[in-house]
Design an enzyme around this catalytic site. Structure first.
Site, PDB file in Angstrom:
ATOM      1  N   GLU A  60      -4.342 -12.000 -12.370  1.00 25.51           N
ATOM      2  CA  GLU A  60      -5.154 -11.742 -13.560  1.00 25.51           C
ATOM      3  C   GLU A  60      -6.343 -10.840 -13.235  1.00 25.51           C
ATOM      4  OE1 GLU A  60      -4.450 -12.471 -16.660  1.00 25.51           O
ATOM      5  OE2 GLU A  60      -2.569 -13.368 -15.969  1.00 25.51           O
ATOM      6  N   SER A 119       2.284  -0.460   4.334  1.00 16.35           N
ATOM      7  CA  SER A 119       3.022  -0.252   3.084  1.00 16.35           C
ATOM      8  C   SER A 119       4.457   0.252   3.258  1.00 16.35           C
ATOM      9  CB  SER A 119       2.253   0.706   2.180  1.00 16.35           C
ATOM     10  OG  SER A 119       1.108   0.087   1.651  1.00 16.35           O
ATOM     11  N   HIS A 145       7.753  -7.581  -9.433  1.00 20.13           N
ATOM     12  CA  HIS A 145       7.698  -7.170  -8.028  1.00 20.13           C
ATOM     13  C   HIS A 145       6.242  -7.061  -7.553  1.00 20.13           C
ATOM     14  CE1 HIS A 145       8.720  -5.090  -4.311  1.00 20.13           C
ATOM     15  NE2 HIS A 145       7.806  -4.183  -4.607  1.00 20.13           N
ATOM     16  N   SER A 146       5.418  -6.459  -8.375  1.00 23.79           N
ATOM     17  CA  SER A 146       3.992  -6.297  -8.085  1.00 23.79           C
ATOM     18  C   SER A 146       3.293  -6.005  -9.401  1.00 23.79           C
ATOM     19  CB  SER A 146       3.763  -5.140  -7.104  1.00 23.79           C
ATOM     20  OG  SER A 146       4.088  -3.902  -7.726  1.00 23.79           O
TER      21      SER A 146
END
Length: 368
Positions: free
Chosen positions: A89, A174, A303-304
């Protein structure tokens, strides 16, 4: 040579019909006179300890876990869940730049509980639970996600790219799958120094489509590296269902192809994960061999924060999965069956965890 009892050399004059292949590249193969192309083998079974109601299916597999340790694992599952909700959030509010949740994959904590604290971890994106189990504090999580002055990575990484020298957790990078050959190399170093430790390398089934996966597994197999490869097969890479990613019997069959001891487990069954990782570690350390674990699970979350999974799967599918096989509910049922958890404790623990997360969150937000 024959007099010394060794194998006879290859000879054009040898007339004996051979059943077994003699070529050095496939010594376990047998000759056949049938022209047959092989496209599949028998599917690898999925190891399970308890059913979705938390009932252990075979008494011989009952986890040898003390009450306090089991409760700690479950509390960490609830804390991870609370942290994910708040930080997800927070990203939506623009307070941090990026986030990934572990909804539906909380049983991964079972693997962390089975390791030696000094085993080196090479993570990908969803290993916050492993760090939590090892003692990474909520303050450290928040500092990293805010890239503030107390962040161990000095603000040089995106959020959720955790790392901890103290907890033997290599900093996440990443690019997909780069950690897979790195884990083999670190394990090889451990073998050479005789540390009796291993590395564990986490990745998703999407990362197994990268070239580094194949290079890493082949390196580990041929060099005899004490590394556990843990594949979270959660059904979807960022937006690609598994059915579109590969043919064949999942990721586990690839381990067999590389000559690696392999097991497929129910990735929503925390005790199946715990038992498999503990056994895998024993093989890796005592035999200096790599092991591959494929944990079959389901990504309930997007997923993200860069993804909207409703674009490629229905909300009903996600809701059905979450109700039918929830790792947290499964673990809670097991604890209740043992008489180690009282109904209503969840709400108390979750409330407390949220308060701790929010306090650490507020403090991290004020730092430069």
């Amino acid at each position: 040579n024959a007099a010394r009892g060794s194998h006879r050399p290859f000879s054009a004059t040898c007339r004996t019909e051979r059943k077994k292949v003699m070529f050095p590249g496939a010594l376990n193969s047998e000759y056949t006179h049938k022209l047959n192309f092989v496209s599949s083998v028998q599917s690898i079974p999925t190891y399970q300890v308890m059913d979705t109601d938390g009932k252990v299916l075979d008494a011989a597999n009952e986890p040898q876990m003390k009450k306090d340790e089991a409760r700690k694992i479950y509390k960490n599952m609830l804390t991870l869940n609370a942290m994910d909700q708040i930080l997800y959030e927070a990203q939506r509010q623009g307070r941090i730049s990026f986030y990934m949740t572990s909804f539906g994959e909380e049983a991964l904590l079972g693997s962390a509980a089975a390791l030696d604290p000094k085993d080196m971890v090479f993570g990908q994106y969803r290993e916050a639970g492993v760090l939590l189990q090892r003692g990474f504090t909520l303050t450290q999580f928040m500092n990293q996600c805010y890239s503030n002055e107390l962040d161990l990575g000095k603000g040089r990484q995106m959020p959720i790219h955790y790392g901890s020298r103290e907890l033997h957790f290599q900093t996440i990078s990443s690019p997909l799958a780069t950690q897979i050959p790195q884990a083999a190399g670190a394990a090889y170093a451990m073998r050479r120094e005789g540390s009796k430790l291993c590395t564990i390398c986490y990745f998703g089934e999407g990362a197994a489509s990268e070239g580094d996966f194949h290079a890493g597994l082949n390196m580990a197999a041929t060099l005899g590296c004490p590394v556990i490869y843990y594949c979270r097969n959660n059904g979807y890479a960022i937006s690609t269902p598994a059915i579109e990613q590969y043919r064949g019997d999942g990721i586990a069959s690839r381990g067999v192809g590389y000559g690696i001891d392999t097991i497929r487990v129910d990735g929503n069954d925390i005790w199946a994960i715990y038992a498999a990782t503990k056994a895998a570690r024993k093989i890796a350390v005592e035999q200096n061999k790599p092991v591959l674990i494929e944990a079959m699970t389901y990504r309930v979350s997007h997923h993200s924060t860069s993804d909207d999974s409703s674009a490629y799967r229905s909300k009903k599918e996600v809701e059905d999965w979450n109700k039918r096989d929830n790792p947290i509910a499964r673990m809670r049922s097991w604890l209740e069956n043992k008489g180690w958890w009282a109904k209503g404790e969840d709400a108390e623990i979750t409330k407390s965890a949220k308060a701790e997360v929010l306090a650490a969150f507020a403090a991290a937000e004020k730092l430069k």
